[in-house]
Design a protein around this motif. Structure first.
Motif, PDB file in Angstrom:
ATOM      1  N   GLY A 129       0.790  -1.220   0.000  1.00  0.00           N
ATOM      2  CA  GLY A 129       0.000   0.000   0.000  1.00  0.00           C
ATOM      3  C   GLY A 129       0.823   1.271   0.000  1.00  0.00           C
ATOM      4  N   HIS A 130       1.790   1.372   0.907  1.00  0.00           N
ATOM      5  CA  HIS A 130       2.615   2.580   1.016  1.00  0.00           C
ATOM      6  C   HIS A 130       4.029   2.143   1.443  1.00  0.00           C
ATOM      7  N   PRO A 131       4.857   1.713   0.488  1.00  0.00           N
ATOM      8  CA  PRO A 131       6.162   1.149   0.833  1.00  0.00           C
ATOM      9  C   PRO A 131       7.234   2.173   1.158  1.00  0.00           C
ATOM     10  N   PHE A 132       7.051   3.419   0.738  1.00  0.00           N
ATOM     11  CA  PHE A 132       8.142   4.383   0.787  1.00  0.00           C
ATOM     12  C   PHE A 132       8.624   4.677   2.211  1.00  0.00           C
ATOM     13  N   ALA A 133       7.693   4.706   3.167  1.00  0.00           N
ATOM     14  CA  ALA A 133       8.077   5.020   4.547  1.00  0.00           C
ATOM     15  C   ALA A 133       8.841   3.883   5.209  1.00  0.00           C
ATOM     16  N   SER A 134       8.976   2.747   4.515  1.00  0.00           N
ATOM     17  CA  SER A 134       9.822   1.651   5.006  1.00  0.00           C
ATOM     18  C   SER A 134      11.179   1.628   4.324  1.00  0.00           C
ATOM     19  N   LEU A 135      11.335   2.404   3.229  1.00  0.00           N
ATOM     20  CA  LEU A 135      12.518   2.249   2.377  1.00  0.00           C
ATOM     21  C   LEU A 135      13.353   3.510   2.206  1.00  0.00           C
ATOM     22  N   VAL A 136      12.779   4.694   2.461  1.00  0.00           N
ATOM     23  CA  VAL A 136      13.539   5.937   2.293  1.00  0.00           C
ATOM     24  C   VAL A 136      13.263   6.883   3.455  1.00  0.00           C
TER      25      VAL A 136
ATOM     26  N   ILE B 144      16.314  -7.854 -14.644  1.00  0.00           N
ATOM     27  CA  ILE B 144      14.977  -7.806 -14.046  1.00  0.00           C
ATOM     28  C   ILE B 144      14.748  -6.444 -13.394  1.00  0.00           C
ATOM     29  N   PHE B 145      13.653  -5.783 -13.749  1.00  0.00           N
ATOM     30  CA  PHE B 145      13.227  -4.572 -13.058  1.00  0.00           C
ATOM     31  C   PHE B 145      12.440  -4.972 -11.809  1.00  0.00           C
ATOM     32  N   VAL B 146      12.745  -4.359 -10.682  1.00  0.00           N
ATOM     33  CA  VAL B 146      11.918  -4.495  -9.485  1.00  0.00           C
ATOM     34  C   VAL B 146      10.906  -3.362  -9.522  1.00  0.00           C
ATOM     35  N   ILE B 147       9.645  -3.707  -9.680  1.00  0.00           N
ATOM     36  CA  ILE B 147       8.592  -2.704  -9.838  1.00  0.00           C
ATOM     37  C   ILE B 147       7.735  -2.679  -8.567  1.00  0.00           C
ATOM     38  N   GLN B 148       7.811  -1.561  -7.873  1.00  0.00           N
ATOM     39  CA  GLN B 148       7.113  -1.409  -6.600  1.00  0.00           C
ATOM     40  C   GLN B 148       5.717  -0.859  -6.819  1.00  0.00           C
ATOM     41  N   MET B 149       4.711  -1.609  -6.348  1.00  0.00           N
ATOM     42  CA  MET B 149       3.328  -1.156  -6.464  1.00  0.00           C
ATOM     43  C   MET B 149       2.948  -0.355  -5.217  1.00  0.00           C
ATOM     44  N   PHE B 150       2.076   0.650  -5.400  1.00  0.00           N
ATOM     45  CA  PHE B 150       1.529   1.365  -4.248  1.00  0.00           C
ATOM     46  C   PHE B 150       0.150   1.915  -4.585  1.00  0.00           C
ATOM     47  N   TYR B 151      -0.628   2.167  -3.536  1.00  0.00           N
ATOM     48  CA  TYR B 151      -1.985   2.693  -3.680  1.00  0.00           C
ATOM     49  C   TYR B 151      -1.988   4.208  -3.429  1.00  0.00           C
ATOM     50  N   ASN B 152      -3.063   4.850  -3.889  1.00  0.00           N
ATOM     51  CA  ASN B 152      -3.242   6.279  -3.641  1.00  0.00           C
ATOM     52  C   ASN B 152      -4.591   6.548  -2.989  1.00  0.00           C
ATOM     53  N   ILE B 153      -4.723   7.536  -2.149  1.00  0.00           N
ATOM     54  CA  ILE B 153      -3.584   8.206  -1.514  1.00  0.00           C
ATOM     55  C   ILE B 153      -3.471   7.629  -0.100  1.00  0.00           C
ATOM     56  N   ILE B 154      -2.357   6.969   0.212  1.00  0.00           N
ATOM     57  CA  ILE B 154      -2.111   6.444   1.558  1.00  0.00           C
ATOM     58  C   ILE B 154      -0.905   7.172   2.139  1.00  0.00           C
ATOM     59  N   LEU B 155      -1.013   7.544   3.385  1.00  0.00           N
ATOM     60  CA  LEU B 155       0.075   8.219   4.095  1.00  0.00           C
ATOM     61  C   LEU B 155       0.648   7.295   5.150  1.00  0.00           C
ATOM     62  N   SER B 156       1.904   7.509   5.475  1.00  0.00           N
ATOM     63  CA  SER B 156       2.473   6.731   6.578  1.00  0.00           C
ATOM     64  C   SER B 156       1.771   7.130   7.874  1.00  0.00           C
ATOM     65  N   LYS B 157       1.654   6.177   8.780  1.00  0.00           N
ATOM     66  CA  LYS B 157       0.961   6.440  10.043  1.00  0.00           C
ATOM     67  C   LYS B 157       1.610   7.589  10.830  1.00  0.00           C
ATOM     68  N   PRO B 158       2.959   7.622  10.979  1.00  0.00           N
ATOM     69  CA  PRO B 158       3.570   8.741  11.706  1.00  0.00           C
ATOM     70  C   PRO B 158       3.350  10.087  11.014  1.00  0.00           C
ATOM     71  N   PHE B 159       3.389  10.097   9.681  1.00  0.00           N
ATOM     72  CA  PHE B 159       3.152  11.344   8.946  1.00  0.00           C
ATOM     73  C   PHE B 159       1.724  11.830   9.186  1.00  0.00           C
ATOM     74  N   ALA B 160       0.769  10.906   9.069  1.00  0.00           N
ATOM     75  CA  ALA B 160      -0.642  11.275   9.259  1.00  0.00           C
ATOM     76  C   ALA B 160      -0.878  11.800  10.668  1.00  0.00           C
ATOM     77  N   GLU B 161      -0.327  11.135  11.661  1.00  0.00           N
ATOM     78  CA  GLU B 161      -0.526  11.555  13.053  1.00  0.00           C
ATOM     79  C   GLU B 161       0.128  12.905  13.321  1.00  0.00           C
ATOM     80  N   HIS B 162       1.278  13.157  12.691  1.00  0.00           N
ATOM     81  CA  HIS B 162       1.981  14.425  12.883  1.00  0.00           C
ATOM     82  C   HIS B 162       1.114  15.599  12.441  1.00  0.00           C
TER      83      HIS B 162
END
Length: 390
Positions: A194-201, A236-254
């Motif tokens: 759903g929202h991988p970016f907050a785990s990777l960057v 091989i391309f690693v293609i990361q799927m994600f949904y819109n619009i989902i925010l990371s839990k800490p970002f949303a709470e902030h």
């Protein structure tokens, strides 16, 4: 003393056995790419198992010994070959594997590997063969999601952690999986989340958005770098799927927001966070692409167009600019709950390496008949001027 004699006897036996094996030389150019070298390694391993004495030579590619079976691997600028295509020729004891690119060399090597395996180890190589993939993207999907919700999280919200996905951190298993993809001539791996970016960057402007602890983040950095680098040398391309619009839990709470809202309007803050997340992801990890699901969380189709063209594509371009790159990674638009044609009409002038995707599974078949309306979706999407994936 007795042990020494036994050791010497065993060593001499192995040496004599090796001398009795047919020698095969694999040659690669001095500037061979990682993909060419990977193809050579795969071919070497197969020939070793088949009982051949394999010599590896990188540098001088002059065929100088007609008594030794030699396989020469090279990339060539042959426009008669498809992308990822190859040309195999055999004359006497020399077999040339020429690839349109590094992936073409890998697939040429796989052709030789299959022939060795299918003929009880014989070097049954073709006098001449040209081949290449018909489908531009061929891949498998791995879900980084679970069948139950995590505590405090909603649907699709699954941070990358050893507790939730212990198998994700198994490097040996990933190597086996990637090699399986190569053996089946696949060139893409889709990670569904759903929202991988907050785990990777980490983001300089939003450091609090990180969704995992520091130790887990370092593990994720290491694993994703490892996975993308190993995938890259296999074509091989690693293609990361994600949904819109989902925010990371800490970002949303902030900011006092919800992580998800089915009628969420686009705001400058949310757009900025998402654009910078995508840019950081593209900049940090090699050989990655994105699969975007616009549907469900956007208010209108017009929002879909705006989000794709003013947030997602600019985020990818920002990441490329930071790397000094101009080659566009694949960007896939999922045709779920959106007007794909409207979005693609607006996006194609801005970005060329675009694809559409619509699934063929139980959910899609309960919504659309296999023929008629369902079939028309795929035929319509395949006529937009981009490539469609089913």
């Amino acid at each position: 003393m007795k042990n020494i004699r036994l050791f010497m006897f065993a060593a001499c036996t192995l040496f004599l056995a090796a001398c009795g094996r047919q020698t095969v030389k694999i040659m690669t150019p001095p500037d061979a790419s990682n993909r060419v070298l990977f193809g050579a390694e795969q071919l070497q391993a197969t020939l070793d198992r088949a009982g051949y004495q394999v010599m590896m030579q990188q540098g001088d590619t002059t065929f100088s010994d007609p008594e030794i079976k030699t396989i020469l691997l090279t990339e060539v600028n042959d426009t008669t070959l498809k992308k990822e295509g190859f040309h195999i020729t055999t004359t006497g004891n020399l077999t040339r594997v020429s690839g349109r690119d590094g992936s073409g060399v890998i697939y040429g090597c796989r052709e030789l590997i299959d022939r060795v395996n299918d003929s009880d180890g014989r070097l049954n190589f073709p006098e001449e063969l040209k081949d290449g993939p018909e489908m531009v993207l061929r891949g498998a999907c791995v879900g980084l999601q679970k069948m139950t919700y995590l505590p405090g999280h909603g649907v699709y919200e699954y941070p990358y952690t050893p507790e939730s996905f212990p198998w994700f951190y198994d490097k040996e298993q990933w190597i086996k999986y990637l090699d399986m993809l190569v053996a089946n001539r696949m060139n893409s791996l889709y990670l569904w989340n759903g929202h991988p970016f907050a785990s990777l960057v980490k983001l300089e402007d939003y450091p609090f958005a990180l969704e995992v602890d520091e130790e887990t983040f370092k593990k994720n950095e290491e694993m994703f770098s490892f996975l993308t680098e190993e995938a890259d040398k296999r074509g091989i391309f690693v293609i990361q799927m994600f949904y819109n619009i989902i925010l990371s839990k800490p970002f949303a709470e902030h900011y006092g927001l919800k992580t998800q809202d089915r009628n969420r309007p686009i705001t400058p803050l949310i757009a900025d966070y998402t654009r910078k997340s995508i840019a950081a992801f593209i900049e940090k990890y090699p050989n990655v692409g994105l699969l975007v699901c616009l549907g469900e969380a956007m208010c209108t189709v017009e929002d879909d167009v705006e989000w794709f063209t003013k947030t997602i594509i600019p985020g990818v371009k920002d990441g490329l600019q930071a790397l000094g790159r101009t080659d566009e990674p694949p960007l896939l638009l999922r045709a779920h709950d959106t007007d794909c044609k409207l979005v693609m009409d607006a996006a194609l002038p801005l970005y060329k390496n675009l694809y559409t995707m619509h699934k063929y599974n139980g959910e899609s078949l309960t919504t659309y008949e296999p023929r008629g309306p369902w079939s028309k979706i795929h035929t319509d999407l395949s006529s937009l001027g981009s490539i469609h994936i089913s």
